[in-house]
Design a protein around this motif. Structure first.
Motif, PDB file in Angstrom:
ATOM      1  N   ASN A 136       0.734  -1.485  -0.296  1.00 49.25           N
ATOM      2  CA  ASN A 136       0.140  -0.114   0.383  1.00 49.25           C
ATOM      3  C   ASN A 136       0.649   1.271  -0.090  1.00 49.25           C
ATOM      4  O   ASN A 136       1.726   1.181   0.268  1.00 49.25           O
ATOM      5  N   LYS A 137       0.034   2.420  -0.713  1.00 43.24           N
ATOM      6  CA  LYS A 137       1.169   3.698  -0.090  1.00 43.24           C
ATOM      7  C   LYS A 137       0.060   4.507  -0.603  1.00 43.24           C
ATOM      8  O   LYS A 137      -0.475   5.214  -1.181  1.00 43.24           O
ATOM      9  N   ASP A 138       0.403   5.682   0.124  1.00 46.04           N
ATOM     10  CA  ASP A 138      -0.939   6.797  -0.056  1.00 46.04           C
ATOM     11  C   ASP A 138       0.312   8.022  -0.492  1.00 46.04           C
ATOM     12  O   ASP A 138       1.453   8.229  -0.533  1.00 46.04           O
ATOM     13  N   ILE A 139      -0.557   9.346  -0.255  1.00 44.64           N
ATOM     14  CA  ILE A 139       0.155  10.410  -0.724  1.00 44.64           C
ATOM     15  C   ILE A 139       1.155  10.885   0.679  1.00 44.64           C
ATOM     16  O   ILE A 139       2.451  11.317   0.426  1.00 44.64           O
ATOM     17  N   LEU A 140       1.142  10.805   1.730  1.00 44.37           N
ATOM     18  CA  LEU A 140       1.876  11.161   3.015  1.00 44.37           C
ATOM     19  C   LEU A 140       1.752   9.923   3.830  1.00 44.37           C
ATOM     20  O   LEU A 140       2.408  10.377   4.986  1.00 44.37           O
ATOM     21  N   THR A 141       2.375   9.198   3.219  1.00 49.32           N
ATOM     22  CA  THR A 141       2.728   7.878   3.906  1.00 49.32           C
ATOM     23  C   THR A 141       3.875   7.682   4.449  1.00 49.32           C
ATOM     24  O   THR A 141       4.978   7.766   3.730  1.00 49.32           O
ATOM     25  N   GLY A 142       4.349   7.874   6.207  1.00 49.30           N
ATOM     26  CA  GLY A 142       5.914   7.447   6.347  1.00 49.30           C
ATOM     27  C   GLY A 142       6.242   9.363   6.404  1.00 49.30           C
ATOM     28  O   GLY A 142       7.109   9.485   6.302  1.00 49.30           O
ATOM     29  N   ILE A 143       5.501  10.093   6.244  1.00 53.58           N
ATOM     30  CA  ILE A 143       5.944  11.965   5.837  1.00 53.58           C
ATOM     31  C   ILE A 143       6.561  12.184   6.583  1.00 53.58           C
ATOM     32  O   ILE A 143       4.986  11.487   7.481  1.00 53.58           O
ATOM     33  N   ILE A 144       7.186  12.695   7.518  1.00 55.93           N
ATOM     34  CA  ILE A 144       7.631  13.156   8.649  1.00 55.93           C
ATOM     35  C   ILE A 144       6.540  14.623   9.158  1.00 55.93           C
ATOM     36  O   ILE A 144       6.917  15.502   8.384  1.00 55.93           O
ATOM     37  N   ILE A 145       5.835  14.804   9.857  1.00 53.41           N
ATOM     38  CA  ILE A 145       4.782  16.121  10.327  1.00 53.41           C
ATOM     39  C   ILE A 145       5.071  17.522  11.118  1.00 53.41           C
ATOM     40  O   ILE A 145       4.725  15.915  12.744  1.00 53.41           O
ATOM     41  N   GLY A 146       5.364  18.093  11.258  1.00 53.64           N
ATOM     42  CA  GLY A 146       5.102  18.014  12.711  1.00 53.64           C
ATOM     43  C   GLY A 146       4.121  19.602  12.312  1.00 53.64           C
ATOM     44  O   GLY A 146       3.510  19.915  11.674  1.00 53.64           O
ATOM     45  N   LEU A 147       2.740  19.600  14.215  1.00 60.67           N
ATOM     46  CA  LEU A 147       1.370  20.587  13.874  1.00 60.67           C
ATOM     47  C   LEU A 147       1.762  21.519  15.055  1.00 60.67           C
ATOM     48  O   LEU A 147       2.751  21.885  16.111  1.00 60.67           O
ATOM     49  N   LYS A 148       0.967  22.698  14.624  1.00 58.13           N
ATOM     50  CA  LYS A 148       1.287  23.549  15.399  1.00 58.13           C
ATOM     51  C   LYS A 148      -0.033  23.774  16.567  1.00 58.13           C
ATOM     52  O   LYS A 148      -0.674  22.950  16.265  1.00 58.13           O
ATOM     53  N   ASP A 149       0.981  24.599  17.454  1.00 54.57           N
ATOM     54  CA  ASP A 149       0.540  23.702  18.826  1.00 54.57           C
ATOM     55  C   ASP A 149      -1.244  24.365  19.119  1.00 54.57           C
ATOM     56  O   ASP A 149      -1.207  24.958  20.280  1.00 54.57           O
ATOM     57  N   LEU A 150      -2.334  24.370  18.255  1.00 62.49           N
ATOM     58  CA  LEU A 150      -3.150  25.101  18.224  1.00 62.49           C
ATOM     59  C   LEU A 150      -4.702  23.500  17.780  1.00 62.49           C
ATOM     60  O   LEU A 150      -5.094  23.359  17.748  1.00 62.49           O
TER      61      LEU A 150
END
Length: 331
Positions: free
Chosen positions: A68-82
């Motif tokens: 399987n694979k999707d657009i953001l599979t395994g992509i490293i993400i940070g989220l603003k603390d909102l």
């Protein structure tokens, strides 16, 4: 493992996973180690989800190994603390919310989970996302990775710094009056403010309901586009969501001359660094040479834009924060 994954694009990381040059777990662990080394100086992250990100990475590896694979599979993400992550604190950079544990995920958090992305943690910000410099006396001071004595811009300071320093592949910011675009500019990355209501704000703390936008921050416009393919679209659970065509997965420009690009004649070039002006005009000339229709326009009342923005923002922010105003001593 592929050398230096920290500045790879989304497509480059996908290619690494497909060719089995490195696992998601290896890439994720490398980012975690880099955060441990650099975050004490930059303060891009307020909280790092080491245990959870390891689990996310293993799920992504299993997903990929099963074909399987999707657009953001395994992509490293940070989220603003909102942005809410169930069971995690959403502090908005304020002491008054330092024990505010999210009861559910935001819509975009669920988008990333469904994609088998790796969420590394929550990024620093100006308190309640209200400020342009990136300074917050309640949190460790976020620094500009290019020069630690310079401000990163705000309010999405940590998201910009994290992307710029190679502490995530892309991050999520919010923009009410420049809070994605300004820190992106100061930190040398790309920030994209989508049209109003294109990205759901369900589970994202408000500053001004009339003007808040959620958008990606990455090292290229292409990576911002990849993120928008996943997070854009109508959300019936968000009353501000717009039910209009916004399919970023099917962008097709057969005739460049049908696309108009405006260059403002007034205000924006009146007090500007010469190098920035040169870069903007150079970019406009490149678009013109590629066949796009580049036009100079005059924008009426633009000089009053900031005053209008603040005039709408302040009463809405006061309304949102009215329950906290009786506890002003905790701000």
């Amino acid at each position: 493992m592929s050398n230096n994954p920290f500045y790879k694009s989304i497509k480059e990381l996908r290619n690494i996973y497909e060719k089995k040059e490195a696992s998601v777990s290896e890439i994720s662990n490398a980012f975690i180690q880099r955060i441990k080394n650099l975050n004490p100086k930059i303060n891009a992250y307020l909280e790092v989800f080491e245990k959870e990100s390891n689990s996310d990475a293993k799920k992504a590896d299993s997903y990929i190994n099963n074909g399987n694979k999707d657009i953001l599979t395994g992509i490293i993400i940070g989220l603003k603390d909102l942005v809410d992550v169930k069971g995690k604190i959403t502090s908005a950079g304020s002491k008054i919310l330092e024990k505010n544990i999210a009861k559910s995920n935001s819509k975009i958090t669920n988008d990333f989970i469904e994609q088998k992305s790796v969420i590394l943690g929550k990024t620093n910000l100006v308190e309640f996302a209200f400020g342009t410099l990136g300074i917050n006396t309640n949190t460790p001071t976020c620094r500009n990775p290019w020069d630690l004595e310079k401000v990163p811009g705000g309010s999405s300071s940590g998201s910009a710094a994290a992307v710029s320093a190679g502490l995530c592949t892309f991050a999520i910011g919010t923009d009410t009056g420049g809070s994605v675009r300004m820190p992106a500019s100061l930190c040398g990355i790309t920030g994209f403010k989508p049209s109003y209501g294109i990205v759901s704000r369900r589970g994202v703390l408000d500053l001004s309901w009339s003007m808040d936008h959620v958008g990606p921050m990455a090292r290229s416009a292409e990576d911002c586009l990849e993120a928008m393919k996943v997070i854009s679209g109508f959300d019936i659970g968000d009353k501000y969501s717009q039910n209009i065509k916004s399919n970023f997965s099917k962008i097709n420009i057969p005739n460049r001359e049908e696309i108009s690009i405006a260059v403002p004649k007034n205000y924006f070039f009146e007090d500007i660094d010469p190098d920035i002006k040169k870069a903007i005009l150079s970019a406009a000339n490149k678009f013109d040479n590629l066949g796009y229709k580049v036009e100079e326009i005059e924008i009426p009342f633009v000089e009053e834009g900031r005053n209008i923005n603040v005039g709408v923002l302040l009463p809405e922010a006061i309304s949102i924060h009215k329950t906290y105003l009786n506890k002003y001593d905790k701000y």
